[in-house]
Enzyme design. Structure first.
Site, PDB file in Angstrom:
ATOM      1  N   CYS A 178       0.843  -1.194   0.000  1.00 56.10           N
ATOM      2  CA  CYS A 178       0.000   0.000   0.000  1.00 56.10           C
ATOM      3  C   CYS A 178       0.879   1.245   0.000  1.00 56.10           C
ATOM      4  O   CYS A 178       1.984   1.237   0.536  1.00 56.10           O
ATOM      5  CB  CYS A 178      -0.953   0.102   1.190  1.00 56.10           C
TER       6      CYS A 178
ATOM      7  N   ARG B  79       3.608  -0.246  -5.012  1.00 51.93           N
ATOM      8  CA  ARG B  79       3.418  -0.790  -3.668  1.00 51.93           C
ATOM      9  C   ARG B  79       2.113  -1.581  -3.520  1.00 51.93           C
ATOM     10  O   ARG B  79       1.859  -2.180  -2.479  1.00 51.93           O
ATOM     11  CB  ARG B  79       3.413   0.355  -2.642  1.00 51.93           C
TER      12      ARG B  79
ATOM     13  N   TRP C 103      -2.764  -2.811  -1.514  1.00 47.73           N
ATOM     14  CA  TRP C 103      -2.472  -4.243  -1.709  1.00 47.73           C
ATOM     15  C   TRP C 103      -3.252  -4.945  -0.599  1.00 47.73           C
ATOM     16  O   TRP C 103      -2.939  -4.799   0.582  1.00 47.73           O
ATOM     17  CB  TRP C 103      -0.972  -4.502  -1.590  1.00 47.73           C
TER      18      TRP C 103
ATOM     19  N   ASN D   4      -1.427   2.260   5.629  1.00 49.35           N
ATOM     20  CA  ASN D   4      -0.572   1.211   5.052  1.00 49.35           C
ATOM     21  C   ASN D   4      -0.031   0.388   6.201  1.00 49.35           C
ATOM     22  O   ASN D   4       0.602   0.943   7.098  1.00 49.35           O
ATOM     23  CB  ASN D   4       0.574   1.874   4.269  1.00 49.35           C
ATOM     24  N   GLY D   5      -0.293  -0.912   6.194  1.00 44.18           N
ATOM     25  CA  GLY D   5       0.221  -1.768   7.265  1.00 44.18           C
ATOM     26  C   GLY D   5      -0.836  -2.767   7.692  1.00 44.18           C
ATOM     27  O   GLY D   5      -1.841  -2.957   7.004  1.00 44.18           O
TER      28      GLY D   5
ATOM     29  N   GLU E 239      16.313 -18.150  -9.705  1.00 48.65           N
ATOM     30  CA  GLU E 239      15.918 -16.772 -10.024  1.00 48.65           C
ATOM     31  C   GLU E 239      15.182 -16.707 -11.375  1.00 48.65           C
ATOM     32  O   GLU E 239      14.183 -15.994 -11.506  1.00 48.65           O
ATOM     33  CB  GLU E 239      17.165 -15.870 -10.019  1.00 48.65           C
TER      34      GLU E 239
ATOM     35  N   LYS F 259      11.408 -15.309 -11.897  1.00 49.93           N
ATOM     36  CA  LYS F 259      11.105 -14.225 -12.841  1.00 49.93           C
ATOM     37  C   LYS F 259       9.983 -14.638 -13.778  1.00 49.93           C
ATOM     38  O   LYS F 259       9.029 -13.906 -13.988  1.00 49.93           O
ATOM     39  CB  LYS F 259      12.353 -13.953 -13.656  1.00 49.93           C
TER      40      LYS F 259
ATOM     41  N   GLU G 134       6.499 -15.079 -11.898  1.00 53.13           N
ATOM     42  CA  GLU G 134       5.840 -13.899 -11.336  1.00 53.13           C
ATOM     43  C   GLU G 134       5.275 -12.967 -12.403  1.00 53.13           C
ATOM     44  O   GLU G 134       4.287 -12.288 -12.148  1.00 53.13           O
ATOM     45  CB  GLU G 134       6.723 -13.153 -10.336  1.00 53.13           C
TER      46      GLU G 134
ATOM     47  N   HIS H  81      15.034 -37.501  -8.964  1.00 47.90           N
ATOM     48  CA  HIS H  81      14.515 -37.967  -7.674  1.00 47.90           C
ATOM     49  C   HIS H  81      13.029 -37.651  -7.517  1.00 47.90           C
ATOM     50  O   HIS H  81      12.516 -37.635  -6.402  1.00 47.90           O
ATOM     51  CB  HIS H  81      15.337 -37.357  -6.539  1.00 47.90           C
TER      52      HIS H  81
ATOM     53  N   LYS I 264       5.613  -4.386  -4.979  1.00 50.22           N
ATOM     54  CA  LYS I 264       7.076  -4.274  -4.993  1.00 50.22           C
ATOM     55  C   LYS I 264       7.674  -4.424  -3.605  1.00 50.22           C
ATOM     56  O   LYS I 264       8.688  -5.067  -3.418  1.00 50.22           O
ATOM     57  CB  LYS I 264       7.437  -2.909  -5.587  1.00 50.22           C
TER      58      LYS I 264
HETATM   59  O1  M6R Z   1      12.918  -5.457  -1.309  1.00 47.64           O
HETATM   60  P1  M6R Z   1      13.412  -6.869  -1.099  1.00 47.64           P
HETATM   61  O2  M6R Z   1      14.626  -7.180  -1.885  1.00 47.64           O
HETATM   62  O3  M6R Z   1      13.596  -7.205   0.351  1.00 47.64           O
HETATM   63  O4  M6R Z   1      12.238  -7.777  -1.642  1.00 47.64           O
HETATM   64  C1  M6R Z   1      12.292  -9.161  -1.528  1.00 47.64           C
HETATM   65  C2  M6R Z   1      11.299  -9.823  -2.451  1.00 47.64           C
HETATM   66  O5  M6R Z   1       9.999  -9.444  -2.132  1.00 47.64           O
HETATM   67  C3  M6R Z   1      11.568  -9.469  -3.914  1.00 47.64           C
HETATM   68  O6  M6R Z   1      12.876  -9.789  -4.277  1.00 47.64           O
HETATM   69  C4  M6R Z   1      10.596 -10.236  -4.835  1.00 47.64           C
HETATM   70  O7  M6R Z   1      10.856 -11.591  -4.762  1.00 47.64           O
HETATM   71  C5  M6R Z   1      10.694  -9.723  -6.261  1.00 47.64           C
HETATM   72  N1  M6R Z   1       9.415  -9.273  -6.713  1.00 47.64           N
HETATM   73  C6  M6R Z   1      11.104 -10.763  -7.238  1.00 47.64           C
HETATM   74  O8  M6R Z   1      11.204 -10.229  -8.516  1.00 47.64           O
END
Ligand code: M6R
Length: 600
Positions: free
Chosen positions: A2, A27, A73, A99-100, A477, A481, A484, A500, A595
């Site tokens: 948020c 956010r 969010w 926010n929170g 990773e 990517k 998501e 396995h 984010k």
């Molecule tokens: O701000 P941060 O690096 O602590 O965030 C951690 C994860 O939320 C962040 O890396 C998330 O996995 C990304 N959206 C992946 O692309």
């Protein structure tokens, strides 16, 4: 998660708030709303969906030079108009954005608001109704605000309007980020400085459990007991152009392309005039003193942490464990006698990581944060900070922050090794310069990555990434990517682990992307690729110069074996980008995500 904004000045607040919210959309983007104050009172506009949808419902003729706004969010209650902020108290005297997460909202409701009919499913509404109740019982708005905030458990950044006093915004925070921006006859409120750069670049940071009474000419910080606190403002060193897309169709593509510059920037920031590593002596000493390093991170930053473990262990000969932040406190390993905790976080705000930071600080351990946002919570609260200098990362899918984190970890590892008297034949600053060039070669080959995405991922519902050693970490990773942003079910696997169990999922045409940059495992990963091909998989091999074979789909330029993850991830980022694009997905704002993950 948020984002909140507030404005009190002389101009049309509506456009300033909407522009601010657009900058905060990273956010959260489930719903959005604004409240505007004018002579006729407080007017609330809110809608499910993005800021663009909100724009359509805001009355363009509604004037007002005071207001607050929110982009959500969802945590408590699904994304809907009724759960969108701002929320109003039952008498409509108070209007609030938050926010929170208020952890004790059920208890507060039972104790103080049993007779009040709630309109929404949110935890936020309890707060605004409670302020209204205390005001009705005789408290001033400021007293009611402070009283309610003292009762809250959890995290909050709040902005409140009082219908009876159009000249004040009340704000308060605990754990969630919040800044007050200052200008001449104008003051603003924002979750992130980026949101209000179009009004001011002068900001005051708030600490937990503080409130600010914001008027046009003043911003008075107080404790929850009402004591006035003085604090200097600072100038945000952000360039408004850093947060614009320019000619790029998406932030993600821009941020992928920025990686060579980011790496060169890191080299320049961490280099002395004598071309040696520049690092604070305190950090060097903390690394030397530690008998074991615990890296704590989430998501992409966790994947960078896995590479970091390898770098520090191989280069500096120091044991490292990398842990998922959200699991650490529930599944704590036996700690060494003199540990150093390293938190890796792009945003510096991730609640899971912060939870660990708070806990290990209480235990008296030393902490270091590696972050892209130096003034962030994790940076402020740790003993030391290393900056990744990647510039604002706006796309939800992290790209340049990841490579920047690994570059800084490599520099840290070498600095520690040198300070410990270990001799080596690896100059990270020189080798990173080679990495930057290699990245550029790959970002210039977008057509190849687009074709791979078209060939392998236009119809498939799943995809596997396999690799060994450092390549395995890059596979994790790459899979994150892809899933998501394209919503394709994707998994990263250690090449030898497939047989396995997971190999049962391989059928005719299943895309399997293999990474082969490491000489010592080149033969074995190629063997693993043959195993899946024998079961019908559609193989896409990405290898490094020197390790390539004739049928490989892509050969990446040669870089030092310690640094291959910084380069091999570039094609995976681009393949994910194009896969998402071909599927008409919202690349920068994928569904269900945000984010900055500031809830546990
Ligand atoms: O701000 P941060 O690096 O602590 O965030 C951690 C994860 O939320 C962040 O890396 C998330 O996995 C990304 N959206 C992946 O692309």
């Amino acid at each position: 998660m948020c984002g909140i904004v507030g404005y009190i000045g002389t101009e049309d607040a509506k456009e300033i708030l909407l522009r601010g919210l657009e900058k905060l959309e990273y956010r959260g983007y489930d719903s959005a709303g604004i409240a505007l104050v004018n002579d006729e009172g407080v007017h609330v506009y809110k809608e499910k969906g993005r800021i663009a949808t909100l724009r359509d419902v805001v009355d363009s003729s509604e004037e007002g030079s005071v207001g607050i706004g929110h982009t959500r969010w969802a945590t408590h209650g699904p994304p809907s108009k009724v759960n969108a902020h701002p929320h109003r108290s039952v008498t409509e005297r108070y209007t609030m954005v938050h926010n929170g997460v208020i952890e004790n909202y059920e208890q507060l409701r039972r104790e103080y608001l049993a007779n009040v009919e709630m309109i929404s499913d949110t935890d936020t509404e309890i707060v605004v109704q409670l302020i209204d109740r205390f005001a009705k019982e005789g408290s001033s708005t400021e007293e009611a605000f402070r009283k309610v905030l003292s009762l809250l458990k959890g995290s909050y950044a709040i902005a409140l309007l009082d219908n009876n006093d159009a000249e004040t915004i009340y704000v308060g925070k605990n754990k969630s980020p919040l800044l007050v921006g200052l200008s001449d006859g104008v003051n603003v409120v924002a979750s992130d400085a980026m949101a209000m750069l179009h009004v001011t670049n002068e900001f005051v940071e708030l600490m937990d459990k503080e409130i600010v009474v914001v008027t046009r000419d003043n911003a008075t910080i107080k404790s929850l007991d009402g004591d006035v606190i003085s604090r200097d403002s600072y100038i945000a060193e952000l360039d408004a152009s850093d947060i614009e897309k320019g000619t790029y169709p998406h932030y993600m593509l821009k941020e992928i392309d920025e990686q060579p510059y980011v790496i060169r920037n890191i080299i320049s920031k961490y280099k002395t005039d004598d071309e040696t590593i520049k690092l604070e002596e305190d950090i060097r000493q903390a690394m030397l003193d530690a008998d074991r390093i615990y890296i704590i991170a989430a998501g992409t930053s966790y994947h960078a942490g896995l590479v970091g473990k390898q770098l520090i262990e191989r280069i500096a000969n120091k044991p490292v464990e990398t842990h998922i932040a959200s699991e650490f406190l529930y599944n704590m390993p036996l700690l060494s006698e003199n540990p150093l905790f390293i938190f890796i976080s792009q945003s510096g705000e991730t609640a899971d990581s912060r939870g660990v930071l708070v806990a290990v600080k209480e235990l008296g351990y030393k902490t270091l944060t590696i972050t892209n946002v130096p003034g962030s919570t994790l940076s402020r609260e740790a003993d030391h900070t290393l900056h990744t200098y990647a510039g604002p990362e706006i796309a939800v899918a992290s790209t340049k922050a990841y490579t920047a984190q690994m570059a800084v970890l490599a520099i840290l590892a070498v600095d520690t090794a040198k300070a410990a008297g270990i001799t080596m034949n690896f100059d990270p600053l020189q080798e990173l310069a080679i990495v930057a060039n290699a990245m550029e070669t790959l970002t210039d080959k977008k057509d190849v990555m687009e074709q791979i995405a078209r060939d392998y991922l236009s119809v498939s519902r799943n995809c596997f990434f396999i690799g060994r050693a450092a390549d395995y970490y890059v596979c994790l990773e790459g899979a994150l990517k892809l899933k998501e942003i394209s919503y394709i079910q994707a998994e990263g696997f250690a090449g030898g682990e497939l047989k396995h169990g997971t190999i049962a999922l391989i059928e005719d045409g299943t895309p399997v992307i293999g990474i082969a940059t490491q000489e010592h495992v080149n033969l074995s990963i190629r063997g693993n690729m043959k195993e899946v091909v024998a079961r019908g998989a559609s193989p896409c091999m990405i290898s490094m110069e020197g390790q390539e074979e004739e049928d490989d789909q892509l050969v990446i330029p040669h870089v030092h074996e310690y640094l291959t993850p910084l380069v091999s991830v570039i094609p995976l980022q681009l393949i994910s980008y194009y896969a998402a694009l071909h599927r008409d997905c919202d690349v920068d704002k994928p569904r269900n995500l945000a984010k900055s993950v500031t809830v546990e």
